[in-house]
Motif scaffolding. Sequence first.
Motif, PDB file in Angstrom:
ATOM      1  N   SER A 140     -17.515  12.943 -19.844  1.00  0.00           N
ATOM      2  CA  SER A 140     -17.588  12.484 -18.461  1.00  0.00           C
ATOM      3  C   SER A 140     -18.846  11.657 -18.284  1.00  0.00           C
ATOM      4  CB  SER A 140     -17.635  13.686 -17.505  1.00  0.00           C
ATOM      5  OG  SER A 140     -17.998  13.292 -16.196  1.00  0.00           O
ATOM      6  N   GLY A 141     -18.781  10.706 -17.384  1.00  0.00           N
ATOM      7  CA  GLY A 141     -19.994   9.958 -17.055  1.00  0.00           C
ATOM      8  C   GLY A 141     -21.087  10.876 -16.555  1.00  0.00           C
ATOM      9  N   LEU A 142     -20.681  12.022 -16.004  1.00  0.00           N
ATOM     10  CA  LEU A 142     -21.644  13.003 -15.499  1.00  0.00           C
ATOM     11  C   LEU A 142     -22.357  13.744 -16.616  1.00  0.00           C
ATOM     12  CD1 LEU A 142     -19.539  14.504 -12.559  1.00  0.00           C
ATOM     13  CD2 LEU A 142     -21.430  12.872 -12.394  1.00  0.00           C
ATOM     14  N   LEU A 147     -28.925   9.110 -16.972  1.00  0.00           N
ATOM     15  CA  LEU A 147     -28.546   8.693 -15.627  1.00  0.00           C
ATOM     16  C   LEU A 147     -28.763   9.799 -14.601  1.00  0.00           C
ATOM     17  CD1 LEU A 147     -25.349   6.606 -16.447  1.00  0.00           C
ATOM     18  CD2 LEU A 147     -27.643   5.790 -15.890  1.00  0.00           C
ATOM     19  N   HIS A 148     -28.620  11.044 -15.016  1.00  0.00           N
ATOM     20  CA  HIS A 148     -28.868  12.149 -14.088  1.00  0.00           C
ATOM     21  C   HIS A 148     -30.330  12.215 -13.665  1.00  0.00           C
ATOM     22  CE1 HIS A 148     -25.427  14.504 -13.010  1.00  0.00           C
ATOM     23  NE2 HIS A 148     -24.961  14.505 -14.248  1.00  0.00           N
ATOM     24  N   ALA A 237     -21.346   1.854 -17.612  1.00  0.00           N
ATOM     25  CA  ALA A 237     -21.861   0.603 -18.185  1.00  0.00           C
ATOM     26  C   ALA A 237     -20.760  -0.441 -18.201  1.00  0.00           C
ATOM     27  CB  ALA A 237     -22.384   0.864 -19.594  1.00  0.00           C
ATOM     28  N   PRO A 238     -20.432  -1.018 -17.035  1.00  0.00           N
ATOM     29  CA  PRO A 238     -19.313  -1.966 -16.968  1.00  0.00           C
ATOM     30  C   PRO A 238     -19.508  -3.216 -17.820  1.00  0.00           C
ATOM     31  CG  PRO A 238     -20.563  -1.927 -14.912  1.00  0.00           C
ATOM     32  CD  PRO A 238     -21.043  -0.773 -15.728  1.00  0.00           C
ATOM     33  N   PRO A 244     -25.718   5.156 -21.549  1.00  0.00           N
ATOM     34  CA  PRO A 244     -26.877   5.859 -22.109  1.00  0.00           C
ATOM     35  C   PRO A 244     -26.567   7.350 -22.199  1.00  0.00           C
ATOM     36  CG  PRO A 244     -27.280   5.305 -19.812  1.00  0.00           C
ATOM     37  CD  PRO A 244     -25.996   4.627 -20.204  1.00  0.00           C
ATOM     38  N   TRP A 245     -27.121   7.973 -23.204  1.00  0.00           N
ATOM     39  CA  TRP A 245     -26.890   9.403 -23.382  1.00  0.00           C
ATOM     40  C   TRP A 245     -27.645  10.197 -22.316  1.00  0.00           C
ATOM     41  CZ3 TRP A 245     -23.103  10.589 -26.613  1.00  0.00           C
ATOM     42  CH2 TRP A 245     -22.818   9.730 -27.695  1.00  0.00           C
TER      43      TRP A 245
END
Length: 245
Positions: A140-142, A147-148, A237-238, A244-245
């Motif tokens: 998941s992007g989450l 990014l978190h 990341a369109p 990114p991890w």
Amino acid sequence: MKTALITGANKSIGYEAARQLLQHGYYVYLGSRDWQRGQQAVSQLQSEGFSQVEPLQIDVTDSASITAARQTLGQKTSVLDVLINNAGILGGMSQPALTASIGMIKEVFETNLFGVIEVTQAFIDLLQQSPAPRIVNVTSGLGSLTLHNDPSWPYYPVKGAAYQPSKAALNAYTIMLAYELRDTPFKVNAVDPGYTATDFNHHSGPGSVADAAARLVKAAMLGPDGLTSQFFSDDNAPETGISPW
């Protein structure tokens, strides 16, 4: 004919990934925890004209079920070309770090991380017989720790003590697995299907199941020059398609 196993494929993104692989000429073993639901899903695909598909009962949280599924599949084929670890759960809707139930967190990790590891280990010998094996871990992007920790990220406030950490751990396992298989023909990647309208999120996502499944299938069909040990995410990341991890 190439073969593929997809866990949690009796509905939604896994089911659509099965359909798309069938369209590409694969023989698909449709993994389902519930035998009847797996049969119903296969019957639906067969009614659409797909004959190269059959159900495989597998509960990724049950070691005996995984062992039985491996034995069953081994009686049908000596080679597995694609493994898509799709089965996953969200857990409780509220997952505050200070008060989330330890039992609920463990349950999420059992499916989203430990289930993936055990299934991969169980079927790795069949995958090693393929000239171009592919492992796709549905993340998941989450699951992006980078990014978190970025307040400018649109999903920055969407925190949880179970689901998000389970996917971050899955991403870490993907890196370790890809490293271990680095000198082989394997391509091992984590793929974010995107925020998709499914039962998983009460159909709150804007993405389509068809587009989400296509992302998994793309990674499953990578050519010899394709990337490995990546976190593919068009949502995060369109421009590059690599999160990114």
